[in-house]
Write a protein that holds these residues in place. Structure first.
Motif, PDB file in Angstrom:
ATOM      1  N   ALA A 284      11.141 -53.804   8.652  1.00  0.00           N
ATOM      2  CA  ALA A 284      11.773 -52.861   9.600  1.00  0.00           C
ATOM      3  C   ALA A 284      11.646 -53.398  10.963  1.00  0.00           C
ATOM      4  O   ALA A 284      12.701 -53.617  11.600  1.00  0.00           O
ATOM      5  CB  ALA A 284      11.672 -51.506   9.393  1.00  0.00           C
ATOM      6  N   LEU A 285      10.363 -53.584  11.173  1.00  0.00           N
ATOM      7  CA  LEU A 285      10.068 -54.139  12.550  1.00  0.00           C
ATOM      8  C   LEU A 285      10.676 -55.501  12.894  1.00  0.00           C
ATOM      9  O   LEU A 285      11.033 -55.934  13.885  1.00  0.00           O
ATOM     10  CB  LEU A 285       8.446 -54.328  12.577  1.00  0.00           C
TER      11      LEU A 285
ATOM     12  N   LEU B 210       9.479 -43.993  15.306  1.00  0.00           N
ATOM     13  CA  LEU B 210       8.382 -42.728  14.985  1.00  0.00           C
ATOM     14  C   LEU B 210       7.402 -43.450  13.827  1.00  0.00           C
ATOM     15  O   LEU B 210       7.843 -44.008  12.812  1.00  0.00           O
ATOM     16  CB  LEU B 210       9.347 -41.611  14.184  1.00  0.00           C
ATOM     17  N   LEU B 211       6.306 -43.256  14.061  1.00  0.00           N
ATOM     18  CA  LEU B 211       5.134 -43.768  13.025  1.00  0.00           C
ATOM     19  C   LEU B 211       4.524 -42.637  12.354  1.00  0.00           C
ATOM     20  O   LEU B 211       4.171 -41.558  13.029  1.00  0.00           O
ATOM     21  CB  LEU B 211       3.916 -44.417  13.861  1.00  0.00           C
ATOM     22  N   LEU B 212       4.572 -42.627  11.115  1.00  0.00           N
ATOM     23  CA  LEU B 212       3.862 -41.672  10.323  1.00  0.00           C
ATOM     24  C   LEU B 212       2.696 -42.283   9.546  1.00  0.00           C
ATOM     25  O   LEU B 212       3.360 -43.074   8.588  1.00  0.00           O
ATOM     26  CB  LEU B 212       4.962 -41.073   9.122  1.00  0.00           C
TER      27      LEU B 212
ATOM     28  N   GLN C 226      19.613 -48.411  16.150  1.00  0.00           N
ATOM     29  CA  GLN C 226      19.186 -47.343  17.165  1.00  0.00           C
ATOM     30  C   GLN C 226      17.896 -46.653  17.355  1.00  0.00           C
ATOM     31  O   GLN C 226      17.316 -46.047  18.054  1.00  0.00           O
ATOM     32  CB  GLN C 226      20.385 -46.084  17.059  1.00  0.00           C
ATOM     33  N   GLY C 227      17.095 -46.800  16.236  1.00  0.00           N
ATOM     34  CA  GLY C 227      15.605 -46.350  16.022  1.00  0.00           C
ATOM     35  C   GLY C 227      14.921 -46.619  14.757  1.00  0.00           C
ATOM     36  O   GLY C 227      15.818 -47.183  13.548  1.00  0.00           O
ATOM     37  N   VAL C 228      13.764 -46.560  14.892  1.00  0.00           N
ATOM     38  CA  VAL C 228      12.920 -46.918  13.581  1.00  0.00           C
ATOM     39  C   VAL C 228      12.002 -45.969  12.914  1.00  0.00           C
ATOM     40  O   VAL C 228      11.195 -45.361  14.047  1.00  0.00           O
ATOM     41  CB  VAL C 228      12.231 -48.444  13.715  1.00  0.00           C
ATOM     42  N   VAL C 229      11.820 -45.737  11.786  1.00  0.00           N
ATOM     43  CA  VAL C 229      11.048 -44.839  11.122  1.00  0.00           C
ATOM     44  C   VAL C 229      10.077 -45.332  10.211  1.00  0.00           C
ATOM     45  O   VAL C 229      10.504 -46.088   9.314  1.00  0.00           O
ATOM     46  CB  VAL C 229      11.618 -43.323  10.594  1.00  0.00           C
ATOM     47  N   LEU C 230       8.873 -45.161  10.449  1.00  0.00           N
ATOM     48  CA  LEU C 230       7.798 -46.154   9.705  1.00  0.00           C
ATOM     49  C   LEU C 230       6.882 -45.044   8.861  1.00  0.00           C
ATOM     50  O   LEU C 230       6.372 -44.504   9.642  1.00  0.00           O
ATOM     51  CB  LEU C 230       6.902 -46.965  10.681  1.00  0.00           C
ATOM     52  N   GLU C 231       6.835 -45.213   7.710  1.00  0.00           N
ATOM     53  CA  GLU C 231       5.873 -44.512   6.910  1.00  0.00           C
ATOM     54  C   GLU C 231       4.821 -45.546   6.302  1.00  0.00           C
ATOM     55  O   GLU C 231       4.919 -46.471   5.824  1.00  0.00           O
ATOM     56  CB  GLU C 231       6.733 -43.994   5.635  1.00  0.00           C
TER      57      GLU C 231
ATOM     58  N   LEU D 149      16.505 -47.530  10.612  1.00  0.00           N
ATOM     59  CA  LEU D 149      15.702 -48.178   9.713  1.00  0.00           C
ATOM     60  C   LEU D 149      14.391 -47.313   9.538  1.00  0.00           C
ATOM     61  O   LEU D 149      13.902 -46.683  10.171  1.00  0.00           O
ATOM     62  CB  LEU D 149      15.189 -49.707  10.373  1.00  0.00           C
ATOM     63  N   MET D 150      14.127 -47.343   8.133  1.00  0.00           N
ATOM     64  CA  MET D 150      12.973 -46.407   7.490  1.00  0.00           C
ATOM     65  C   MET D 150      12.503 -47.546   6.638  1.00  0.00           C
ATOM     66  O   MET D 150      12.825 -48.059   5.541  1.00  0.00           O
ATOM     67  CB  MET D 150      13.364 -45.062   6.991  1.00  0.00           C
ATOM     68  N   GLY D 151      11.166 -47.924   7.094  1.00  0.00           N
ATOM     69  CA  GLY D 151      10.373 -48.973   6.001  1.00  0.00           C
ATOM     70  C   GLY D 151       8.829 -48.260   5.785  1.00  0.00           C
ATOM     71  O   GLY D 151       8.531 -47.572   6.404  1.00  0.00           O
TER      72      GLY D 151
END
Length: 411
Positions: free
Chosen positions: A254-255, A338-340, A268-273, A244-246
């Motif tokens: 996404a969360l 992954l938090l950006l 399997q994983g989450v990318v947050l922008e 997921l990328m939110g």
């Protein structure tokens, strides 16, 4: 025969009593007026949070030099940023791309135009500065197809970018509040380079997907169900691992998916922008930024969370702020994240992202940017942004190693 009027033992004369009573009534009226004004402002703030609105101009086009292909904008914290961006306009073009800052003064910024503007073009002064850069999927020069996701609210449009020779890992891209799925196009090439297919989705009330009964945002509390349907579609098309990328409010969505999805076994994983991790922190920050008195902000947040106020705020149902507070629910998380986030975000403060990292250092990795503003990290430092995501994907075994670094895509 009446005798002389006896003096009040406290020394209060009828005249002073009348004056005191008048003052007391005036004070009560003032308190009532202040309370009414506070309530009115609180409702107005609450409605602005949940009701979709048209894109608002945040800069002015001061001039366009068609010979040099440059554009001069009023100076704001966004328009002075280095990098490549988009500009929503009106007139001969509805969207143009802008590049490097060429010059600036106290009031204006001149940037290189990356979209050709002909000599006879006419652009309206009002414009909105954007981090999208790409506004149509064709600009990526990658194969894609349009799909309709059968979501609870109805058919939600999506784009699917199948990875060439990729594996069975898909990433679901989720845009933020007040935007559409084009916001996510910047990330597609990064995942494509690792053989990961991308599905870029829409959800209720975003202007492309169907409208819910209330027509209002639930700040992620209901929107996640539409995206969950997109995960189901990806599953039927062969996806066996889902990322997921939110972006911004898409991060909140996404969360919620990571916590509640019917397909959690695939995630399997989450990318947050630039994500929203706790709405109360965001709304308090926005109130302070817009000089809204604290009592007004607190009343607005309280109204958004109250059943009785739903018809007044336009929310349709109470906003479950506790459920949306993922810092408080950090113990329930099960997937690497992954938090950006930029500490200079300017719209969604990074405080809750830092708190989430502190709460779950075993799962959460955070890359902190500065200078870059809300959802403009790719624009400000594309090389670092790409390298961070690519490295994280590799360390967690997502996709395949790229034959060469993901190249820039120009449109």
């Amino acid at each position: 025969m009446n005798g002389p009027r006896r003096a009040d033992p406290l020394g209060v004369t009828p005249a002073s009593y009348r004056a005191f009573r008048a003052a007391l009534l005036a004070l009560a009226a003032a308190v009532l007026a202040l309370s009414s004004m506070t309530a009115l402002l609180s409702v107005r703030m609450a409605r602005r949070v949940v009701l979709p609105a048209r894109r608002r101009a945040d800069t002015k086009i001061v001039g366009v030099d068609v010979t040099a292909q440059t554009i001069t904008l009023s100076r704001t914290p966004d328009t002075e940023l280095p990098g490549r961006y988009g500009l929503f306009t009106a007139g001969s073009a509805d969207y143009v791309k802008v590049g490097s800052v060429l010059s600036s003064d106290a009031h204006t910024v001149t940037r290189k135009l990356l979209t050709h503007i002909p000599a006879d073009a006419r652009l309206a002064p009002d414009a909105a500065f954007s981090g999208w850069y790409y506004d149509h999927p064709e600009q990526l020069h990658l194969p894609f197809r349009a799909e309709l996701v059968g979501a609870p609210v109805g058919p939600c449009p999506a784009w699917i970018f199948p990875a060439d020779g990729g594996d069975d890992t898909w990433v679901i891209q989720i845009h933020g509040r007040g935007t559409t799925r084009a916001e996510c196009l910047r990330a597609v090439p990064v995942f494509q380079a690792r053989g990961i297919s991308s599905m870029v989705v829409s959800y209720r009330n975003d202007g492309q997907a169907p409208r819910s009964r209330s027509g209002s945002y639930a700040l992620g509390a209901t929107e996640w169900r539409d995206v969950d349907a997109a995960i189901g579609l990806a599953r039927r098309r062969g996806a066996r691992r889902i990322l997921l990328m939110g972006w911004s409010m898409g991060g909140a969505i996404a969360l919620q998916l990571a916590l509640q999805s019917a397909h959690r076994d695939l995630i399997q994983g989450v990318v947050l922008e630039s994500p929203v991790v706790d709405w109360r922190i965001v709304l308090a920050f926005q109130a302070k930024l817009n000089r809204v008195p604290q009592p007004v902000a607190e009343m607005a947040i309280g109204a958004l969370g109250a059943e009785w106020a739903s018809h007044v705020t336009g929310a349709g149902a109470p906003i479950p702020f506790d459920r949306l507070d993922v810092v408080a629910r950090a113990g329930e998380l099960r997937h690497p994240i992954l938090l950006l986030h930029s500490d200079d975000d300017g719209f969604v403060p990074s405080d809750a992202s830092h708190e989430l990292l502190a709460a779950r250092p075993d799962l959460v990795e955070m890359q902190v940017f500065d200078v870059a503003r809300h959802t403009k990290l790719w624009n400000y430092d594309q090389d670092r942004w790409t390298a961070v995501i690519t490295s994280w994907l590799g360390r967690h075994g997502f996709g395949t190693a790229p034959a060469a670094p993901a190249s820039r895509v120009d449109g």
